[in-house]
Design a protein around this motif. Structure first.
Motif, PDB file in Angstrom:
ATOM      1  N   LEU A  21       2.782  -2.361   9.202  1.00  0.00           N
ATOM      2  CA  LEU A  21       3.696  -2.853   8.163  1.00  0.00           C
ATOM      3  C   LEU A  21       3.582  -4.366   7.997  1.00  0.00           C
ATOM      4  O   LEU A  21       3.591  -4.873   6.871  1.00  0.00           O
ATOM      5  N   HIS A  22       3.472  -5.078   9.092  1.00  0.00           N
ATOM      6  CA  HIS A  22       3.312  -6.532   9.013  1.00  0.00           C
ATOM      7  C   HIS A  22       2.000  -6.904   8.333  1.00  0.00           C
ATOM      8  O   HIS A  22       1.956  -7.862   7.550  1.00  0.00           O
ATOM      9  N   SER A  81      11.130 -10.463  10.380  1.00  0.00           N
ATOM     10  CA  SER A  81      10.910  -9.023  10.478  1.00  0.00           C
ATOM     11  C   SER A  81      10.736  -8.602  11.942  1.00  0.00           C
ATOM     12  O   SER A  81      11.247  -7.558  12.349  1.00  0.00           O
ATOM     13  N   GLY A  98      -4.114  -9.394   7.237  1.00  0.00           N
ATOM     14  CA  GLY A  98      -3.675  -9.303   5.844  1.00  0.00           C
ATOM     15  C   GLY A  98      -4.368 -10.315   4.956  1.00  0.00           C
ATOM     16  O   GLY A  98      -4.793 -10.000   3.840  1.00  0.00           O
ATOM     17  N   VAL A 130       0.028  -8.215   0.906  1.00  0.00           N
ATOM     18  CA  VAL A 130       0.701  -8.227  -0.397  1.00  0.00           C
ATOM     19  C   VAL A 130       1.203  -9.624  -0.733  1.00  0.00           C
ATOM     20  O   VAL A 130       1.084 -10.079  -1.884  1.00  0.00           O
ATOM     21  N   MET A 131       1.760 -10.329   0.240  1.00  0.00           N
ATOM     22  CA  MET A 131       2.230 -11.687  -0.033  1.00  0.00           C
ATOM     23  C   MET A 131       1.073 -12.632  -0.340  1.00  0.00           C
ATOM     24  O   MET A 131       1.178 -13.483  -1.225  1.00  0.00           O
ATOM     25  N   ILE A 175       4.424 -16.780   4.978  1.00  0.00           N
ATOM     26  CA  ILE A 175       4.215 -15.441   5.537  1.00  0.00           C
ATOM     27  C   ILE A 175       4.616 -15.375   7.010  1.00  0.00           C
ATOM     28  O   ILE A 175       5.291 -14.420   7.409  1.00  0.00           O
ATOM     29  N   VAL A 189       8.412 -14.890   7.215  1.00  0.00           N
ATOM     30  CA  VAL A 189       8.835 -13.525   6.889  1.00  0.00           C
ATOM     31  C   VAL A 189       8.511 -12.584   8.049  1.00  0.00           C
ATOM     32  O   VAL A 189       9.348 -11.751   8.429  1.00  0.00           O
ATOM     33  N   LEU A 190       7.322 -12.717   8.610  1.00  0.00           N
ATOM     34  CA  LEU A 190       6.941 -11.854   9.735  1.00  0.00           C
ATOM     35  C   LEU A 190       7.793 -12.135  10.973  1.00  0.00           C
ATOM     36  O   LEU A 190       8.106 -11.218  11.732  1.00  0.00           O
ATOM     37  N   VAL A 208       2.517  -6.348   4.612  1.00  0.00           N
ATOM     38  CA  VAL A 208       3.339  -7.425   4.054  1.00  0.00           C
ATOM     39  C   VAL A 208       2.503  -8.696   3.892  1.00  0.00           C
ATOM     40  O   VAL A 208       2.574  -9.367   2.850  1.00  0.00           O
ATOM     41  N   ALA A 209       1.707  -9.038   4.883  1.00  0.00           N
ATOM     42  CA  ALA A 209       0.874 -10.238   4.804  1.00  0.00           C
ATOM     43  C   ALA A 209      -0.153 -10.124   3.688  1.00  0.00           C
ATOM     44  O   ALA A 209      -0.381 -11.090   2.947  1.00  0.00           O
TER      45      ALA A 209
END
Length: 106
Positions: A16-17, A53, A85, A23-24, A46, A49-50, A20-21
């Motif tokens: 998931l991380h 999270s 990511g 997509v960001m 990023i 956010v991580l 997210v990385a």
């Protein structure tokens, strides 16, 4: 002893991380018109956010295993997904300049 469920949940959080990385990073590449702008934003926003999270997943929800030290936890939960990511978006997704039918930005 570490249970299999804890290891699987840790793997899911890392995936998931990474998502997210990626997509960001893609969002910053599409929105910022400078070449280095998305890199600067990706390297500073990023990880924040991580980090939050990670606090939610490992603190509030109690998902994951004890990695031994805070440095190892930050490396596995933030550093590795950030690098993966960023690499996925930069190397494997076509750059925004290759799309012809993009709507005009305002």
């Amino acid at each position: 002893m570490v249970s299999v469920v804890s290891l699987v949940l840790l793997g899911v959080v890392i995936l998931l991380h990474t998502l997210v990385a990626a997509v960001m990073t893609r969002f910053f590449r599409l929105r910022l018109s400078t070449q280095w702008g998305y890199i600067i934003y990706a390297l500073f926003l990023i990880p924040l956010v991580l980090f939050f999270s990670t606090l939610v997943f490992t603190g509030v929800l109690g998902i994951g295993v004890n990695l031994g030290s805070p440095a190892a936890a930050l490396g596995v939960m933030i550093g590795m997904p950030l690098v993966l990511g960023f690499t996925i978006d930069t190397l494997y997704v076509p750059p925004p300049e290759e799309y012809e039918n993009m709507p005009d930005s305002r």
